[in-house]
Design a protein around this motif. Structure first.
Motif, PDB file in Angstrom:
ATOM      1  N   LEU A  73       0.865  -1.224  -0.064  1.00  0.00           N
ATOM      2  CA  LEU A  73       0.041   0.052   0.006  1.00  0.00           C
ATOM      3  C   LEU A  73       0.890   1.299  -0.028  1.00  0.00           C
ATOM      4  O   LEU A  73       0.539   2.168  -0.618  1.00  0.00           O
ATOM      5  CB  LEU A  73      -1.148  -0.030   1.254  1.00  0.00           C
ATOM      6  CG  LEU A  73      -2.099  -0.923   1.276  1.00  0.00           C
ATOM      7  CD1 LEU A  73      -3.001  -0.745   2.371  1.00  0.00           C
ATOM      8  CD2 LEU A  73      -2.942  -0.744  -0.170  1.00  0.00           C
ATOM      9  N   CYS A  77       1.251   4.386  -2.593  1.00  0.00           N
ATOM     10  CA  CYS A  77       0.896   5.796  -2.382  1.00  0.00           C
ATOM     11  C   CYS A  77       2.062   6.469  -2.906  1.00  0.00           C
ATOM     12  O   CYS A  77       1.870   7.557  -3.424  1.00  0.00           O
ATOM     13  CB  CYS A  77       0.552   6.193  -1.000  1.00  0.00           C
ATOM     14  SG  CYS A  77      -0.987   5.116  -0.187  1.00  0.00           S
ATOM     15  N   ALA A 105      -7.137  -0.780   2.578  1.00  0.00           N
ATOM     16  CA  ALA A 105      -6.695  -0.340   1.212  1.00  0.00           C
ATOM     17  C   ALA A 105      -7.594   0.921   0.978  1.00  0.00           C
ATOM     18  O   ALA A 105      -6.995   2.165   0.464  1.00  0.00           O
ATOM     19  CB  ALA A 105      -6.549  -1.266   0.030  1.00  0.00           C
ATOM     20  N   LYS A 108      -7.038   4.330   1.959  1.00  0.00           N
ATOM     21  CA  LYS A 108      -5.942   5.123   1.419  1.00  0.00           C
ATOM     22  C   LYS A 108      -6.239   5.557  -0.346  1.00  0.00           C
ATOM     23  O   LYS A 108      -5.641   6.488  -0.650  1.00  0.00           O
ATOM     24  CB  LYS A 108      -4.807   4.703   1.649  1.00  0.00           C
ATOM     25  CG  LYS A 108      -4.304   4.274   2.999  1.00  0.00           C
ATOM     26  CD  LYS A 108      -2.779   3.672   2.951  1.00  0.00           C
ATOM     27  CE  LYS A 108      -2.236   3.813   4.567  1.00  0.00           C
ATOM     28  NZ  LYS A 108      -0.908   3.618   4.840  1.00  0.00           N
TER      29      LYS A 108
END
Lengths: 236, 236, 236
Positions: A73, A77, A105, A108
């Motif tokens: 993750l 990002c 997930a 975000k």
């Protein structure tokens, strides 16, 4: 949804210049984003054409199997992509675990989950698809992908590429059409969904070179759908 | 080993920019190097990425049939390529003659020989493959290619693309793995060799667009090989 | 005749730079010319390489079904293309109507007509093909295309891609070879026509990436035709 299976930058630009308005988002297939050089440039290129980028689900599965889901993750990002796919097409993942990953997930990034096995011989009964998809949407998935692979020979399809139409019917009886993204890499598969569900149907695993051909199918400008749409098509 | 089947220069550069480090050498397929415009530029392009170029074996066969083998070798040297392929996939060539050609060519250039017929219906018994390959390596071939064609439907494979696994087993019992280059253009064929012989196995007839997809197979970053390699794969 | 199925401009330039001299004209497949951005640039690009451009027949069929045949012709003239295809592969069109359209179009542009259905299940008897083709040439078609689709699985071919050789024989008994353009997208189909009718045979629906491979087939520089032409081929 376009599938980028490891394509070079000029070729991507080439196909977007003539057809970008027909593509909604792109998936960097499976783990291609790990091995491709110039990845940042590729992501910037899609951004230039305002096409959100999704990291493929198999990479999530690799990360999960290596107990590196948080790093997966974080990397997404850091790369500046907008979407990730959460799937269990290859690894065994308890449903509760998959839902937890989707939820995590989704806090975000935009999450697309995928239902169905990549193994041609593995096909679960339709009611599992329906309840699985419902639960994944409930856990925060923006849309849910019905598996078809790059080849169109598993998940929704038999090994011969033939669609499991009974399965599709049960899915659409229970899940809103706009929440489903059907993987349909082959022309005959695309034409079937367009004729059955109309020309706004969500289709995925579309090759870059098929952006224009698919749009002609949607508008009744190709033999396969001409008779369905000719009275309403954009025409000349 | 990449197969260049008549690809344009921008497309080659495009795929090498994102994946050159995963390609060891390239074959200019069959007689494409005779008809392609801008051949010198193409060879220079591969040189820029430090990828040695091989002239395809069918061109050797044409030259041999026209009694122009010396001219074939001279042209390869003049073009500045590093390798030539010596094959008899289409013409009839006595083994002693083929070995003589390998020896002659090996005095000037790196030679890859190829064993197996391009005719789907022609399959020699495994012991012929083994003795032929041994003799060709003995005559100076650097590596020997096991025929599969661009299509993956002859030589090692049945017309259905199915691998002749018994043949492969007999070959590896007698020839060192590093001396064999398996032609494997299809994903399923590539995955089979990687799972069977490890991710350093030599594979040939790889399309430019498959450089990145093949590397993901080698690293366990695609569904087909994920479960084989996930504990050791590069991961995220 | 090349088939442009919605290809980007750099890719077109790429393949023409290495093989333009082997391409006689290009067809903008079905309705791709309606949805492709940068269409004028694409037409200018083909003009730069002196390759006449043809608008695909399915777009004529859409226009006809919408009673916009005059607008179709006007648009082709406005775009500056040199050729249009008149077909009835999908819509029902009386023969007299098709002939009238050919005649009308031929007064303004070079016309290629196409005979044969795009429907795999629809195959008319050979004598219909012969009389239809004769009448279309009589009405002003420059050449007549024998249907094969982009896939090579209808018209001349069975759904398995197998050629209807009896049909081909009856056609060539009555129509001059130079007046026929055989759609033959697959390598095996191309090799069959070349071996049967010589290396100047007119072939259509050739992918851009197959310009160089097809030329090697014509010259006996590939395994499939090497033994047919090796004594006369260009060689090295």
């Amino acid at each position: 949804m376009i599938l980028d299976s490891g394509t070079g930058l000029r070729t991507i630009r080439d196909y977007l210049e003539i057809g970008h308005s027909y593509a909604d988002y792109v998936k960097l297939g499976w783990g291609t984003s790990v091995v491709s050089h110039r990845l940042e440039e590729k992501i910037a290129l899609y951004r230039e054409f305002e096409i959100p980028v999704c990291i493929g689900g198999t990479l999530f599965e690799v990360a999960y199997a290596q107990q590196k889901f948080p790093e997966f993750l974080q990397r997404a990002c850091d790369l500046g992509v907008q979407m990730v796919e959460i799937s269990d097409g290859t690894i065994d993942l308890e449903e509760s675990e998959k839902l937890r990953c989707i939820e995590t997930a989704a806090a975000k990034l935009r999450v697309i989950s995928e239902y169905g096995s990549k193994d041609e011989a593995t096909v679960r009964a339709p009611h599992y698809w329906v309840s699985g998809m419902k639960n994944e949407l409930g856990a925060g998935a923006w849309k849910v992908i019905a598996e078809g692979r790059e080849s169109g020979t598993s998940g929704l399809y038999r090994g011969t590429s033939e669609l499991r139409t009974g399965l599709v019917e049960e899915i659409v009886d229970s899940i809103p059409q706009e929440k489903i993204l059907w993987e349909a890499p082959q022309k005959g598969q695309q034409a079937w969904f367009i004729k059955e569900f109309g020309n706004e149907v969500n289709l995925g695993n579309i090759a870059l070179k098929d952006i224009i051909p698919l749009e002609t199918l949607r508008l009744g400008l190709r033999g396969d759908t001409l008779l369905t749409f000719h009275s309403t098509s954009k025409g000349i």
